[in-house]
Design a protein around this motif. Structure first.
Motif, PDB file in Angstrom:
ATOM      1  N   ILE A  64      33.205  45.593  45.138  1.00  0.00           N
ATOM      2  CA  ILE A  64      32.908  44.437  44.304  1.00  0.00           C
ATOM      3  C   ILE A  64      31.793  43.619  44.981  1.00  0.00           C
ATOM      4  CG2 ILE A  64      34.529  42.872  45.414  1.00  0.00           C
ATOM      5  CD1 ILE A  64      35.676  42.109  42.858  1.00  0.00           C
ATOM      6  N   ALA A  65      30.971  42.906  44.191  1.00  0.00           N
ATOM      7  CA  ALA A  65      29.814  42.195  44.785  1.00  0.00           C
ATOM      8  C   ALA A  65      30.240  41.103  45.766  1.00  0.00           C
ATOM      9  CB  ALA A  65      28.929  41.618  43.693  1.00  0.00           C
ATOM     10  N   ALA A  66      31.265  40.320  45.392  1.00  0.00           N
ATOM     11  CA  ALA A  66      31.721  39.258  46.308  1.00  0.00           C
ATOM     12  C   ALA A  66      33.203  39.012  46.107  1.00  0.00           C
ATOM     13  CB  ALA A  66      30.949  37.974  46.048  1.00  0.00           C
TER      14      ALA A  66
ATOM     15  N   ASN B 244      29.278  37.554  37.201  1.00  0.00           N
ATOM     16  CA  ASN B 244      29.500  39.000  37.280  1.00  0.00           C
ATOM     17  C   ASN B 244      29.680  39.463  38.721  1.00  0.00           C
ATOM     18  OD1 ASN B 244      26.920  38.348  37.882  1.00  0.00           O
ATOM     19  ND2 ASN B 244      25.937  39.860  36.558  1.00  0.00           N
ATOM     20  N   TYR B 245      30.038  38.560  39.592  1.00  0.00           N
ATOM     21  CA  TYR B 245      30.217  38.937  40.996  1.00  0.00           C
ATOM     22  C   TYR B 245      31.502  39.741  41.223  1.00  0.00           C
ATOM     23  CZ  TYR B 245      26.194  36.233  42.554  1.00  0.00           C
ATOM     24  OH  TYR B 245      24.914  35.773  42.769  1.00  0.00           O
ATOM     25  N   ASP B 246      32.322  39.880  40.163  1.00  0.00           N
ATOM     26  CA  ASP B 246      33.520  40.709  40.298  1.00  0.00           C
ATOM     27  C   ASP B 246      33.228  42.150  39.875  1.00  0.00           C
ATOM     28  OD1 ASP B 246      33.135  40.252  37.656  1.00  0.00           O
ATOM     29  OD2 ASP B 246      35.246  39.806  37.188  1.00  0.00           O
TER      30      ASP B 246
ATOM     31  N   VAL C 281      31.014  45.953  40.308  1.00  0.00           N
ATOM     32  CA  VAL C 281      30.396  46.844  41.301  1.00  0.00           C
ATOM     33  C   VAL C 281      28.927  46.988  40.898  1.00  0.00           C
ATOM     34  CG1 VAL C 281      30.385  49.156  42.332  1.00  0.00           C
ATOM     35  CG2 VAL C 281      32.550  48.138  41.546  1.00  0.00           C
ATOM     36  N   PHE C 282      28.038  46.422  41.683  1.00  0.00           N
ATOM     37  CA  PHE C 282      26.602  46.562  41.401  1.00  0.00           C
ATOM     38  C   PHE C 282      26.090  47.823  42.095  1.00  0.00           C
ATOM     39  CE2 PHE C 282      24.744  42.745  39.420  1.00  0.00           C
ATOM     40  CZ  PHE C 282      25.878  41.964  39.316  1.00  0.00           C
ATOM     41  N   VAL C 283      25.230  48.549  41.390  1.00  0.00           N
ATOM     42  CA  VAL C 283      24.692  49.772  41.992  1.00  0.00           C
ATOM     43  C   VAL C 283      23.910  49.430  43.264  1.00  0.00           C
ATOM     44  CG1 VAL C 283      23.074  51.690  41.652  1.00  0.00           C
ATOM     45  CG2 VAL C 283      24.678  51.082  39.844  1.00  0.00           C
ATOM     46  N   ARG C 284      22.984  48.476  43.172  1.00  0.00           N
ATOM     47  CA  ARG C 284      22.174  48.161  44.367  1.00  0.00           C
ATOM     48  C   ARG C 284      23.028  47.574  45.484  1.00  0.00           C
ATOM     49  NH1 ARG C 284      20.794  43.730  40.999  1.00  0.00           N
ATOM     50  NH2 ARG C 284      19.231  44.934  39.873  1.00  0.00           N
ATOM     51  N   ASP C 285      24.035  46.778  45.123  1.00  0.00           N
ATOM     52  CA  ASP C 285      24.880  46.164  46.154  1.00  0.00           C
ATOM     53  C   ASP C 285      25.735  47.197  46.867  1.00  0.00           C
ATOM     54  OD1 ASP C 285      24.069  44.048  44.346  1.00  0.00           O
ATOM     55  OD2 ASP C 285      25.572  42.765  45.290  1.00  0.00           O
ATOM     56  N   PHE C 286      26.061  48.271  46.145  1.00  0.00           N
ATOM     57  CA  PHE C 286      26.946  49.267  46.766  1.00  0.00           C
ATOM     58  C   PHE C 286      26.218  50.110  47.819  1.00  0.00           C
ATOM     59  CE2 PHE C 286      29.077  53.489  46.804  1.00  0.00           C
ATOM     60  CZ  PHE C 286      30.263  53.074  47.403  1.00  0.00           C
TER      61      PHE C 286
ATOM     62  N   SER D   8      14.928  28.732  48.329  1.00  0.00           N
ATOM     63  CA  SER D   8      16.313  29.051  47.975  1.00  0.00           C
ATOM     64  C   SER D   8      16.348  30.363  47.191  1.00  0.00           C
ATOM     65  CB  SER D   8      16.901  27.919  47.128  1.00  0.00           C
ATOM     66  OG  SER D   8      18.257  28.193  46.838  1.00  0.00           O
ATOM     67  N   TYR D   9      17.476  31.076  47.288  1.00  0.00           N
ATOM     68  CA  TYR D   9      17.747  32.261  46.475  1.00  0.00           C
ATOM     69  C   TYR D   9      16.567  33.237  46.516  1.00  0.00           C
ATOM     70  CZ  TYR D   9      20.406  34.562  42.691  1.00  0.00           C
ATOM     71  OH  TYR D   9      21.144  35.424  41.916  1.00  0.00           O
ATOM     72  N   HIS D  10      16.021  33.633  45.362  1.00  0.00           N
ATOM     73  CA  HIS D  10      14.920  34.604  45.413  1.00  0.00           C
ATOM     74  C   HIS D  10      13.585  33.982  45.785  1.00  0.00           C
ATOM     75  CE1 HIS D  10      17.512  36.467  42.061  1.00  0.00           C
ATOM     76  NE2 HIS D  10      17.787  37.118  43.182  1.00  0.00           N
TER      77      HIS D  10
ATOM     78  N   THR E   8      29.751  41.049  49.627  1.00  0.00           N
ATOM     79  CA  THR E   8      29.975  42.364  50.233  1.00  0.00           C
ATOM     80  C   THR E   8      28.732  42.941  50.901  1.00  0.00           C
ATOM     81  OG1 THR E   8      31.715  42.736  48.649  1.00  0.00           O
ATOM     82  CG2 THR E   8      30.885  44.682  49.784  1.00  0.00           C
ATOM     83  N   TRP E   9      27.571  42.816  50.266  1.00  0.00           N
ATOM     84  CA  TRP E   9      26.422  43.474  50.887  1.00  0.00           C
ATOM     85  C   TRP E   9      25.924  42.745  52.137  1.00  0.00           C
ATOM     86  CZ3 TRP E   9      21.811  43.931  46.854  1.00  0.00           C
ATOM     87  CH2 TRP E   9      21.378  42.673  46.473  1.00  0.00           C
ATOM     88  N   SER E  10      26.310  41.459  52.302  1.00  0.00           N
ATOM     89  CA  SER E  10      25.997  40.795  53.575  1.00  0.00           C
ATOM     90  C   SER E  10      26.848  41.419  54.682  1.00  0.00           C
ATOM     91  CB  SER E  10      26.305  39.298  53.515  1.00  0.00           C
ATOM     92  OG  SER E  10      25.541  38.669  52.514  1.00  0.00           O
TER      93      SER E  10
HETATM   94  C1  GLC Z   1      22.426  38.405  42.248  1.00  0.00           C
HETATM   95  C2  GLC Z   1      21.272  39.084  42.972  1.00  0.00           C
HETATM   96  C3  GLC Z   1      21.295  40.569  42.713  1.00  0.00           C
HETATM   97  C4  GLC Z   1      22.648  41.141  43.096  1.00  0.00           C
HETATM   98  C5  GLC Z   1      23.774  40.392  42.380  1.00  0.00           C
HETATM   99  C6  GLC Z   1      25.152  40.798  42.863  1.00  0.00           C
HETATM  100  O1  GLC Z   1      22.262  38.486  40.880  1.00  0.00           O
HETATM  101  O2  GLC Z   1      20.060  38.543  42.558  1.00  0.00           O
HETATM  102  O3  GLC Z   1      20.266  41.203  43.420  1.00  0.00           O
HETATM  103  O4  GLC Z   1      22.708  42.493  42.803  1.00  0.00           O
HETATM  104  O5  GLC Z   1      23.649  38.997  42.618  1.00  0.00           O
HETATM  105  O6  GLC Z   1      25.304  40.520  44.213  1.00  0.00           O
END
Ligand code: GLC
Length: 557
Positions: free
Chosen positions: A114-116, A126-128, A130-135, A451-453, A515-517
């Motif tokens: 899960i993202a966070a 949508n942080y609950d 599974v993001f492809v890039r985050d995984f 901040s952020y991006h 999670t990705w941190s």
């Molecule tokens: C934010 C980030 C994105 C990441 C998502 C989940 O939207 O910009 O890159 O995949 O959070 O962590």
């Protein structure tokens, strides 16, 4: 589990071939115990010209030798820390525990993270999912720890999702599109698990993630390299999945450049930040995915068609990137003196960049020694901003020449305060503010300056920096960055990003237990401990792709 049955997967630890590091002496990297690593010529080393179809060589003949078996540690023990004599940092155990808490199951099988896991946050958004890039960093951590199962399940699940019909309103998306994220819905009464996926149709801004498919291919190669299990990438399903992704980006159209044209918000920077056009992040991932596919596509009729296209595109893409995206002191000076309105083939200033559009900051920022790939190049537009992900991936994929890779490392060292500050690593530099921020971001309150991006500092980028440092033989840079992260990350609850010019403050809307941190930190640690892991996410330079730029000051002094 859906998809092909487990074939000849050997239960091996995650060590892999070191062949991609043959260019330099490993012992230089390590003041730690020297590892006993077999050196072998891998499939990645074969030049593109060797790979053009018709030569009748299989694509996988050296895969067999790309791992060396080792004992797997107990489930909860990070194998990498026990394998070597390093004293694990106390944060490592905490990180593993948190990473395991983020695992998502589908019908009892682990399929992602899960993202966070931020229980304190009011807004889940949508942080609950599974993001492809985050995984990706989670997957690398599991692979490095000898736990490939979750990665295999993830690859197969996302492959099934790719097969879904994707629509935004009445418009149908390309067949090959991979989701940005997915979620597992558990129904405890009916005892069913259902998947839902987002291909951009629910995402803020409604942009499809161009990076997802590329990360999927890169991860499939990492899995194959790490485990030695070729049965997965060779399945008709995986071969088709790769071809579908590739069809999306290799189709012919009106393009005059080999780079890939994208909308704003289609990658890690998933909101409007003025990166539309030909963003460096996507070009580097595109290049890496093309090279990764080349090593995995079968040489059958369908595969050969793609292989031929890939080889041609790689040549054109590397030429374009190395020539036009590269900026160092000499190049900057040349652009500064450009004539404009040149017509015909003899034009030097091909894209008609007006020197007055060069921002003031870049003149001070550019060191005499050092350089980088700028953010974007298109007609009359050069985005001079630095983007960390695109530059690190360019090094890992050998999109940069070895000299350019070194120059990027020189830049990071000499502009440490700006690019790393107190928390690695700035996603972009510098931040945009005031009127420009209004115009470029559309007044985005999350992307205010620093901040952020918009110049925020993202701990996840630590793994990419570390990998790039190891590849270029500069591990001390990674150590310095990891030391900084270790002072804050755990204490601050593993935030998603930090704010401020030096990255001193936990980001305004940053999730905790991102999670990705966590995984990014673990991957960085494991890479430093055992640099042989690098082969999973690095491709050696193709000697046939000659550098195209004359040597400039940043390479020679
Ligand atoms: C934010 C980030 C994105 C990441 C998502 C989940 O939207 O910009 O890159 O995949 O959070 O962590």
């Amino acid at each position: 589990m859906d998809g092909p049955k487990e074939g000849g997967l050997r239960n091996v630890s995650s060590t892999c071939s070191i062949s991609e590091m043959d260019d330099f002496d490993l012992s230089r990297l390590l003041d730690k115990p020297r590892l006993n690593i077999e050196r072998q010529r891998s499939f990645d080393e074969r030049s593109l010209s060797e790979l053009s179809i018709g030569l009748g060589r299989g694509g996988h003949d050296n895969y067999e030798n790309t791992y060396s078996p080792g004992a797997r540690s107990g489930f909860d023990t990070p194998a990498s820390s026990t394998r070597n004599s390093f004293e694990p940092h106390p944060m490592v155990a905490d990180a593993w525990e948190s990473l395991r808490k983020s695992i998502v199951y589908f019908k009892g099988q682990p399929v992602g993270t899960i993202a966070a896991v931020d229980h304190a946050s009011e807004e889940v958004l949508n942080y609950d999912q599974v993001f492809v890039r985050d995984f990706v960093p989670s997957a690398l951590a599991f692979l490095m720890n000898g736990e490939p199962e979750i990665v295999k399940n993830f690859l197969l699940k996302t492959l099934l999702l790719q097969g879904w019909e994707k629509r935004i309103d009445r418009f149908k998306l390309g067949e090959g599109a991979m989701p940005a994220s997915f979620k597992v819905l558990h129904d405890p009464e009916r005892k069913t698990d259902t998947l839902i996926a987002d291909f951009g149709e629910s995402a803020i801004g409604r942009v499809a993630p161009v990076d997802s498919g590329f990360w999927w291919i890169i991860l499939l190669r990492a899995y194959t390299k790490s485990t030695g299990d070729m049965t997965l990438s060779e399945t008709p399903e995986c071969q088709k999945g790769m071809r579908l992704i590739l069809s999306l980006c290799l189709s012919e159209g009106f393009d005059t450049f080999p780079t890939l044209l994208c909308a704003d918000g289609c990658s890690m920077i998933d909101r409007r930040m003025g990166v539309y056009g030909y963003p460096i992040e996507i070009q580097s991932l595109f290049f890496m995915a093309l090279r990764s596919s080349l090593s995995m596509l079968k040489h059958d009729t369908e595969g050969n068609e793609f292989i031929e296209k890939i080889v041609k595109r790689l040549h054109a893409l590397s030429f374009h990137m190395r020539s036009y995206f590269w900026l160092d002191f000499q190049q900057l000076n040349d652009i500064y003196r450009y004539k404009t309105e040149e017509y015909s083939h003899t034009a030097v200033n091909k894209f008609n960049v007006i020197p007055d559009s060069i921002p003031d900051w870049v003149f001070d920022f550019m060191p005499t020694r050092g350089g980088y790939f700028i953010g974007n190049v298109s007609p009359a537009r050069m985005d001079f901003r630095w983007f960390a992900l695109g530059n690190c991936v360019a090094i890992l994929a050998s999109l940069t020449t070895p000299e350019q890779s070194m120059a990027i490392m020189d830049l990071i060292e000499s502009r440490w305060e700006e690019l790393v500050g107190e928390m690695p690593l700035k996603i972009a530099y510098p931040a945009i503010e005031s009127h420009e921020w209004r115009i470029v971001t559309g007044c985005d309150p999350k992307n205010t300056r620093w901040s952020y991006h918009n110049g925020g500092s993202w701990p996840v980028l630590l793994w990419m920096l570390t990998a790039a440092c190891i590849k270029t033989g500069r591990p001390q840079i990674a150590r310095r960055a990891i030391d900084l992260a270790e002072q804050r990350l755990l204490k601050d609850g593993w935030p998603e990003y930090y704010d401020g010019k030096l990255g001193r403050y936990v980001g305004k809307q940053a999730r905790k237990y991102q999670t990705w941190s966590i995984a990014g930190y673990l991957v960085a640690k494991m890479l430093l401990e055992d640099p042989s892991h690098l082969g999973m996410i690095s491709l050696e330079e193709d000697k046939q792709m000659k550098p195209v730029l004359k040597r400039s000051s940043s390479w020679t002094c």
